[in-house]
Design a protein around this motif. Structure first.
Motif, short mmCIF file in Angstrom:
data_model
loop_
_atom_site.label_atom_id
_atom_site.label_comp_id
_atom_site.label_asym_id
_atom_site.label_seq_id
_atom_site.Cartn_x
_atom_site.Cartn_y
_atom_site.Cartn_z
N GLY A 88 0.82 -1.20 0.00
CA GLY A 88 0.00 0.00 0.00
C GLY A 88 0.86 1.26 0.00
O GLY A 88 0.54 2.23 -0.71
N MET A 89 1.95 1.26 0.78
CA MET A 89 2.82 2.43 0.84
C MET A 89 3.50 2.68 -0.50
O MET A 89 3.66 3.83 -0.93
CB MET A 89 3.87 2.23 1.93
CG MET A 89 3.34 2.43 3.33
SD MET A 89 2.88 4.13 3.70
CE MET A 89 4.48 4.90 3.70
N LEU A 90 3.92 1.60 -1.17
CA LEU A 90 4.56 1.76 -2.48
C LEU A 90 3.60 2.39 -3.49
O LEU A 90 3.98 3.27 -4.27
CB LEU A 90 5.06 0.40 -2.98
CG LEU A 90 6.24 -0.21 -2.22
CD1 LEU A 90 6.51 -1.63 -2.70
CD2 LEU A 90 7.50 0.64 -2.40
N GLN A 91 2.35 1.94 -3.46
CA GLN A 91 1.36 2.50 -4.38
C GLN A 91 0.96 3.92 -3.97
O GLN A 91 0.72 4.78 -4.82
CB GLN A 91 0.13 1.59 -4.44
CG GLN A 91 0.42 0.22 -5.04
CD GLN A 91 -0.84 -0.48 -5.52
OE1 GLN A 91 -1.91 0.11 -5.58
NE2 GLN A 91 -0.71 -1.74 -5.86
N TYR A 92 0.90 4.17 -2.67
CA TYR A 92 0.56 5.51 -2.18
C TYR A 92 1.63 6.53 -2.59
O TYR A 92 1.32 7.66 -2.98
CB TYR A 92 0.41 5.48 -0.66
CG TYR A 92 -0.37 6.63 -0.08
CD1 TYR A 92 -1.03 7.57 -0.88
CD2 TYR A 92 -0.48 6.77 1.31
CE1 TYR A 92 -1.76 8.61 -0.33
CE2 TYR A 92 -1.22 7.81 1.87
CZ TYR A 92 -1.84 8.73 1.05
OH TYR A 92 -2.56 9.76 1.59
N VAL A 132 5.14 18.08 0.21
CA VAL A 132 6.10 17.54 1.18
C VAL A 132 5.41 17.04 2.45
O VAL A 132 5.74 15.97 2.97
CB VAL A 132 7.15 18.61 1.55
CG1 VAL A 132 8.14 18.06 2.58
CG2 VAL A 132 7.89 19.07 0.30
N SER A 133 4.45 17.80 2.95
CA SER A 133 3.77 17.40 4.18
C SER A 133 2.99 16.11 3.98
O SER A 133 2.97 15.24 4.87
CB SER A 133 2.82 18.52 4.65
OG SER A 133 1.87 18.82 3.65
N ALA A 134 2.36 15.95 2.82
CA ALA A 134 1.61 14.72 2.53
C ALA A 134 2.54 13.53 2.43
O ALA A 134 2.20 12.42 2.86
CB ALA A 134 0.81 14.88 1.25
N MET A 160 3.48 12.44 5.90
CA MET A 160 2.36 11.88 6.65
C MET A 160 1.80 10.59 6.04
O MET A 160 0.81 10.06 6.54
CB MET A 160 1.23 12.91 6.74
CG MET A 160 1.53 14.10 7.64
SD MET A 160 1.65 13.64 9.40
CE MET A 160 3.43 13.74 9.63
N MET A 161 2.42 10.06 4.99
CA MET A 161 1.90 8.85 4.35
C MET A 161 1.72 7.68 5.32
O MET A 161 0.68 7.02 5.29
CB MET A 161 2.81 8.43 3.19
CG MET A 161 2.62 9.24 1.92
SD MET A 161 3.38 8.44 0.48
CE MET A 161 5.07 8.25 1.03
N PRO A 162 2.69 7.39 6.21
CA PRO A 162 2.48 6.27 7.14
C PRO A 162 1.26 6.47 8.03
O PRO A 162 0.54 5.52 8.34
CB PRO A 162 3.78 6.24 7.95
CG PRO A 162 4.79 6.91 7.07
CD PRO A 162 4.03 7.96 6.35
N PHE A 163 1.01 7.71 8.46
CA PHE A 163 -0.13 7.97 9.32
C PHE A 163 -1.44 7.89 8.54
O PHE A 163 -2.46 7.42 9.05
CB PHE A 163 0.02 9.35 9.97
CG PHE A 163 1.17 9.41 10.94
CD1 PHE A 163 1.03 8.95 12.23
CD2 PHE A 163 2.39 9.91 10.54
CE1 PHE A 163 2.09 9.00 13.12
CE2 PHE A 163 3.45 9.97 11.42
CZ PHE A 163 3.31 9.51 12.71
N ALA A 164 -1.40 8.36 7.29
CA ALA A 164 -2.59 8.25 6.44
C ALA A 164 -2.94 6.78 6.22
O ALA A 164 -4.11 6.38 6.25
CB ALA A 164 -2.35 8.95 5.10
N GLY A 165 -1.92 5.96 5.99
CA GLY A 165 -2.14 4.53 5.83
C GLY A 165 -2.69 3.90 7.09
O GLY A 165 -3.59 3.05 7.05
N THR A 166 -2.16 4.33 8.25
CA THR A 166 -2.65 3.81 9.52
C THR A 166 -4.11 4.18 9.73
O THR A 166 -4.88 3.41 10.30
CB THR A 166 -1.80 4.35 10.69
OG1 THR A 166 -0.43 3.96 10.49
CG2 THR A 166 -2.28 3.81 12.02
#
Length: 307
Positions: A176-180, A189-191, A194-200
């Motif tokens: 999921g992180m690779l696709q995100y 930059v902020s997004a 925050m990708m790990p938190f968005a995934g969580t």
């Protein structure tokens, strides 16, 4: 050195997360605790995303990204955490955390099946050493002098299920992180940060749905408002939430930016050793040399996956 010290701090956070979760789980039950855990986690991450990214949700997640993270949430939260929190109730947090070192072998097997990652001889050796350490810890001497498993079978199966859920969920999150990462514009930059938190957050939504449905099917929905009357249980549950999904996750992500991933993961996996003394203080559990030795061997086995 700062990264290594922070890694040990993360292991301590997971240690006290497990202690608080056992306290709360015994009073509230695993399902009720996990529903509130998902609700508070979603709220905290939503506030964090809003303050950093300007929106309280994963703005750039595609349907495919949602699919992978929802699958990860089912394995890691719904299946894995249900098993983990029930294992705390049956066999205690120290043994529950001991079985969690099996997450590394399960992650390696899942990555081999889904991503085609190679299984090395060192990884196979790690599996053997990890299982040996667990066996040493849970085998006690019976009245006839023979070694027997000292834990209930259901508790052992729940511990193994928890490790399977976390290991498989980790690999699904990786996809999921690779696709995100391919969906988020590099200029945001902020997004990106925050990708790990968005995934969580997506994973927690699946957790809330899964635990909520299970609670309704078992006719225990009334336990949700009643839980607030048990102040001690809710404080313990809040401690487990803040120290675990919020602080533990965020600091573990920070650690990976500061030091070698293998060293960091090995140090953060020391929870089964660290938890022995707090478990003794909190619950009066007896600490034996065999359990200390077994936990240390299991952690060493898990560390072989990152060499």
């Amino acid at each position: 050195m700062e990264g290594e010290i922070l890694s040990l701090g993360v292991a301590l956070l997971w240690t006290f997360t497990a202690i608080f979760a056992e306290m709360a789980g015994r009073r509230l039950g695993a399902l009720t605790l996990n529903v509130w855990r998902m609700v508070v986690t979603l709220f905290l991450i939503g506030v964090l995303l809003w303050s950093v990214c300007g929106v309280p949700y994963p703005r750039y997640a595609s349907p495919s990204v949602w699919g992978w993270f929802l699958a990860s949430g089912f394995m890691g939260f719904v299946f894995g955490d249900y098993c983990l929190f029930n294992s705390y109730i049956l066999i205690g947090s120290r043994f529950g955390q001991l079985f969690m070192v099996l997450a590394s072998p399960f992650a390696a097997i899942t990555a081999w099946l889904l991503l085609g990652e190679r299984m090395t001889l060192l990884a196979l050796a790690g599996m053997f050493v990890t299982m040996l350490g667990i066996a040493i810890s849970i085998l006690g001497k019976g009245q006839d002098g023979h070694r027997r498993v000292s834990l209930p079978l259901r508790g052992i199966m729940l511990g193994i299920g928890a490790a399977l859920g976390q290991g498989a969920g980790l690999v699904l999150s990786k996809v999921g992180m690779l696709q995100y990462a391919a969906c988020v514009p590099p200029s945001e930059v902020s997004a990106v940060r925050m990708m790990p938190f968005a995934g969580t957050m997506i994973r927690a939504l699946m957790g809330l749905l899964g635990f909520g449905v299970a609670l309704l099917l078992q006719g225990k929905a009334s336990t949700l408002p009643m839980a607030w009357r048990d102040r001690r249980a809710m404080l313990s549950g809040l401690g487990a939430i803040i120290l675990g999904p919020f602080l533990g996750v965020s600091l573990s992500l920070r650690v990976l930016d500061m030091t070698d991933a293998g060293v960091a993961q090995t140090l953060m996996s020391l929870t089964p050793v660290f938890i022995l003394l707090p478990s003794h203080i909190a619950f009066g559990t007896r600490i034996t040399l065999r359990e200390v030795l077994g936990a240390a061997i299991a952690v060493c086995g898990a560390s072989l996956f990152f060499l």
